[in-house]
Design a protein around this motif. Structure first.
Motif, short mmCIF file in Angstrom:
data_model
loop_
_atom_site.label_atom_id
_atom_site.label_comp_id
_atom_site.label_asym_id
_atom_site.label_seq_id
_atom_site.Cartn_x
_atom_site.Cartn_y
_atom_site.Cartn_z
N TYR A 69 0.83 -1.20 0.00
CA TYR A 69 0.00 0.00 0.00
C TYR A 69 0.87 1.25 0.00
CZ TYR A 69 -3.08 3.67 1.62
OH TYR A 69 -3.75 4.85 1.72
N LYS A 70 1.89 1.28 0.85
CA LYS A 70 2.75 2.46 0.93
C LYS A 70 3.52 2.67 -0.36
CE LYS A 70 3.31 2.81 5.90
NZ LYS A 70 4.26 2.78 7.02
N SER A 71 3.97 1.58 -0.99
CA SER A 71 4.68 1.68 -2.26
C SER A 71 3.76 2.23 -3.35
CB SER A 71 5.24 0.33 -2.66
OG SER A 71 5.86 0.42 -3.92
N MET A 72 2.52 1.73 -3.38
CA MET A 72 1.55 2.22 -4.36
C MET A 72 1.22 3.68 -4.12
SD MET A 72 -0.94 -1.12 -4.49
CE MET A 72 -2.23 -0.29 -5.36
N TYR A 73 1.12 4.07 -2.86
CA TYR A 73 0.84 5.47 -2.51
C TYR A 73 1.98 6.37 -2.98
CZ TYR A 73 0.25 9.68 0.27
OH TYR A 73 0.14 10.99 0.66
N ARG A 74 3.22 5.97 -2.72
CA ARG A 74 4.37 6.77 -3.15
C ARG A 74 4.46 6.83 -4.67
NH1 ARG A 74 6.83 4.11 1.40
NH2 ARG A 74 7.72 2.57 -0.02
N ASP A 75 4.08 5.75 -5.35
CA ASP A 75 4.08 5.74 -6.81
C ASP A 75 3.09 6.76 -7.36
OD1 ASP A 75 4.93 4.72 -9.34
OD2 ASP A 75 3.10 3.52 -9.44
N GLU A 76 1.89 6.77 -6.82
CA GLU A 76 0.88 7.73 -7.28
C GLU A 76 1.25 9.16 -6.91
OE1 GLU A 76 -1.71 7.20 -9.34
OE2 GLU A 76 -0.85 5.19 -9.45
N LEU A 77 1.85 9.34 -5.75
CA LEU A 77 2.31 10.67 -5.34
C LEU A 77 3.40 11.17 -6.28
CD1 LEU A 77 1.95 12.84 -3.16
CD2 LEU A 77 3.69 11.66 -1.82
N ALA A 78 4.30 10.30 -6.67
CA ALA A 78 5.37 10.67 -7.60
C ALA A 78 4.79 11.03 -8.97
CB ALA A 78 6.38 9.53 -7.73
N LYS A 79 3.81 10.26 -9.43
CA LYS A 79 3.18 10.56 -10.73
C LYS A 79 2.47 11.91 -10.69
CE LYS A 79 2.49 5.77 -12.15
NZ LYS A 79 1.50 4.72 -12.33
N ALA A 80 1.78 12.19 -9.59
CA ALA A 80 1.06 13.46 -9.47
C ALA A 80 2.00 14.65 -9.35
CB ALA A 80 0.12 13.41 -8.26
N SER A 81 3.16 14.43 -8.77
CA SER A 81 4.12 15.51 -8.56
C SER A 81 5.05 15.72 -9.75
CB SER A 81 4.99 15.21 -7.33
OG SER A 81 4.20 15.05 -6.19
N ALA A 82 5.08 14.78 -10.67
CA ALA A 82 6.00 14.86 -11.81
C ALA A 82 5.73 16.11 -12.63
CB ALA A 82 5.88 13.63 -12.68
N GLY A 83 6.81 16.75 -13.05
CA GLY A 83 6.70 17.97 -13.84
C GLY A 83 6.88 19.22 -13.01
N GLY A 84 6.90 19.08 -11.70
CA GLY A 84 7.01 20.25 -10.83
C GLY A 84 8.34 20.40 -10.12
N PHE A 85 9.26 19.47 -10.33
CA PHE A 85 10.53 19.51 -9.61
C PHE A 85 11.69 19.99 -10.48
CE2 PHE A 85 8.07 17.06 -6.75
CZ PHE A 85 8.61 17.31 -5.51
#
Length: 99
Positions: A69-85
């Motif tokens: 669950y935590k890995s999936m959460y971090r994966d989705e968080l990374a996808k949502a944050s992509a393009g902003g760093f």
């Protein structure tokens, strides 16, 4: 010697992760999607490493699905944050100049 260990780590990570392929000859919108996907992989690796030893404050035991669950959460968080760093923009600019 140091570069050999980096190459070995990169090969190991590419086997474990689905690293997106970037085609520098693709159209602008497709290139932006590819660089954003690459940035999300970088962010996921950073979050996985940063939260590797994270302890749960409320329970002593680890639920078998908790890691997934935590890995999936971090994966989705990374996808949502992509393009902003900035990694995506830097790579996009570099590949756009090469055309």
């Amino acid at each position: 010697m140091y570069s050999n260990s980096i190459d070995a780590q990169a090969q190991m990570m590419s086997k474990n992760m689905n690293i997106p392929k970037i085609d520098e000859n693709s159209k602008e919108d497709k290139l932006r999607e590819q660089t954003d996907a690459f940035e999300s992989v970088i962010l996921k690796m950073l979050m996985d490493n940063a939260m590797k030893d994270e302890k749960n404050l409320f329970t002593e035991q680890n639920d078998p699905g908790e890691k997934i669950y935590k890995s999936m959460y971090r994966d989705e968080l990374a996808k949502a944050s992509a393009g902003g760093f900035g990694f995506s923009q830097m790579l996009y600019d570099f590949l756009s100049e090469k055309r």
